[in-house]
Scaffold this active site. Structure first.
Site, PDB file in Angstrom:
ATOM      1  N   GLY B  17       0.848  -1.253  -0.169  1.00 52.89           N
ATOM      2  CA  GLY B  17       0.111  -0.008  -0.049  1.00 52.89           C
ATOM      3  C   GLY B  17       0.750   1.189   0.041  1.00 52.89           C
ATOM      4  CE1 TYR B 146       9.033  -7.411 -12.000  1.00 56.22           C
ATOM      5  CE2 TYR B 146       9.146  -7.664  -9.657  1.00 56.22           C
ATOM      6  CZ  TYR B 146       8.630  -7.006 -10.743  1.00 56.22           C
ATOM      7  OH  TYR B 146       7.539  -6.081 -10.858  1.00 56.22           O
ATOM      8  N   PRO B 173       0.401  -3.363 -16.068  1.00 54.07           N
ATOM      9  CG  PRO B 173       0.589  -2.099 -13.974  1.00 54.07           C
ATOM     10  CD  PRO B 173       0.631  -3.459 -14.651  1.00 54.07           C
ATOM     11  CB  VAL B 176       3.209   3.047 -13.441  1.00 56.91           C
ATOM     12  CG1 VAL B 176       2.599   3.887 -12.374  1.00 56.91           C
ATOM     13  CG2 VAL B 176       2.684   1.703 -13.754  1.00 56.91           C
TER      14      VAL B 176
END
Lengths: 332, 324
Positions: B17, B146, B173, B176
């Site tokens: 978050g 990864y 995405p 970003v």
């Protein structure tokens, strides 16, 4: 010459004799390696070989994995253990096959690393190659597309071993590698009609058809083509890989492309071996699976140009004889 | 008639978050009406729970009892860290993802939306890249650990659906950028690192040194646009297959063009030098947003010059707390 010099300089080479731990020691390949080691001089002086069964340690559990590594303190590992099953089980439980095999493989490889194991040879499978592909398939093509849908969980977990091996080499200089056998057959296989490998299931069916005087029902059209390799040949090659093969990239263990034959041809060899003279019926309403999976053994041949594979008819005869003589203990 | 649809309002747990995307979702939820009546949103930080550890993962799920999860947490790093540590990036991310997805399943979470990345696509490929191509070849070598761990999320999602009927899915995405990014010169994303370099060059009166030739092409998406789309995916997108979140192919531009926008935004008038001895990375990664456009033909992306200006303003005002 080159890899002998490399090995001299390899700081991980131990002068102590090898202590080899074979996970999945009670399976088709594990039993073949045990035979080679104990009865055909595959074991060198002073070496200790331990064949692990799942009863002794559940490798999905990290603590049990560590405990068994601490008990045997291996210098080398042949990692055959996996959650495996027949086609229908895979299709229902792809998630379980993915998670359990990822867990087993991470436990074995990471514990090997932490305990300073010099070399781990894991076992992949030709069923993990991309479903849509050109032929012949070779070692460079493993990650070039999605595997067949029916067992995607198992396939992705097996493919991950190759990635883990690269990671352990890059980060820690461990020489952990893998082999990729094509269709293996031999004593101690799973001979169950539904879940067994194709040749072992057919041997059992032929034996039953002969005993009951019924026709032999073969699932599919009989036209798919396969390369079959006898388990004792896999075992001999596994020992060579363990001792001599230095690459991190995996190696296909298979007879040559010219040895590819149809299921129908193999059925006829089985009928000969079991002296079955009844009718052979091909049930074309049943799935054929992949029509071909032709793999190249060029890499193996570059290393071992003179290796002699057991001829298929001879390997089938030996396996059928074993099955008949050991029917009571065979996995049916 | 989905038996998993609950009448109760959503309790959403957002892992990771405090990161670039997590902070953007928090902004949309708390300040742009993204949160519907009665919903509870929890933004989890790594201090609160180390998701590599199963017990800590379970404890935090038991504490918040989410009905929905937005899973952004991952072990991430700059190019050089990945190249040295591919094994750790593989193992830690596989562990985090298995802990979050399996705990979600065991606790009856209705939906999990995970976050993949366009860097996981095959290195050798045709363009534009689309969602069907994820597994069509090995990823770029530098961060294979990864990438494989992220790709595995897509396989896990298929497994949870095939075996348990769970609607766990993922977004992909492209590049970003936005407030709360990592602005470190070496480890940061390209635009954020360049913003920091430009700010420093202006302050010190030195030329702006850009690594590489400036010719690689990228599609940049503003973090608040990613956040708005994430909320749409959480509420409306029903597929298990992932969806690319990106501006269109026609919005692709060179690093050099982006540098000029940053210089404008920060009013930098000094010399701009391209150090061609440094690696360019991939020359292009052109992704198709056709699938997104089929669902949302009218979605308006923040124009790049505007997003860059907003991010630069944020960076200047929040220099002390920014990750540099």
């Amino acid at each position: 010459m080159e890899h002998f010099a490399e090995r001299e300089m390899d700081s991980e080479t131990k002068t102590e004799p090898m202590r080899v731990l074979v996970t999945g020691g009670s399976g088709l390949v594990g039993k073949a390696i045990e035979h080679m080691v104990k009865q055909e001089g595959g074991c060198l002086e002073g070496e200790q070989w331990t064949f692990l069964c799942s009863k002794e340690a559940n490798l999905v559990d990290l603590q049990q994995t560590r405990a068994v590594f601490e008990k045997y303190r291996p210098t080398h590992v042949i990692h055959l253990a996996a959650k495996v099953g027949g086609l229908y089980l895979h299709m229902k439980e792809n998630l379980n096959f993915l998670r359990d095999n990822l867990r087993i493989n991470d436990n074995v490889l990471q514990t090997s690393h932490e305990m300073g194991v010099t070399k781990v040879v894991s076992c992949l499978s030709s069923c993990i190659f991309p479903d849509k592909t050109t032929y012949p398939i070779d070692e460079s093509m493993i990650h070039n597309g999605p595997p067949h849908d029916s067992n995607f969980g198992y396939s992705h977990a097996k493919r991950m071993i190759d990635i883990q091996n690269r990671g352990y080499f890059e980060q820690h200089k461990h020489r952990y590698t893998a082999v990729i056998p094509t269709n293996v057959y031999g004593p101690y296989d799973n001979f169950n009609f539904e879940n067994g490998h194709v040749l072992s299931a057919l041997m059992h069916k032929t034996y039953a058809a002969k005993k009951e005087g019924t026709p032999l029902q073969v699932w599919g059209s009989g036209t798919p083509r396969r390369q079959f390799i006898y388990s004792l040949d896999v075992a001999r090659l596994f020992l060579w890989v363990l001792r001599e093969y230095d690459e991190i990239d995996p190696i296909i263990l298979s007879v040559g492309e010219e040895e590819e034959l149809t299921i129908k041809d193999a059925v006829e060899m089985i009928a000969d071996a079991l002296d079955f003279k009844g009718q052979i019926v091909f049930d074309t309403s049943k799935s054929d699976g992949q029509i071909k999976k032709t793999a190249s053994n060029a890499k193996l041949r570059r290393y071992l140009p003179d290796f002699t594979f057991t001829p298929l008819s001879e390997g089938i005869k030996k396996t059928c004889d074993w099955f008949v003589n050991n029917y009571d203990i065979a996995r049916t």
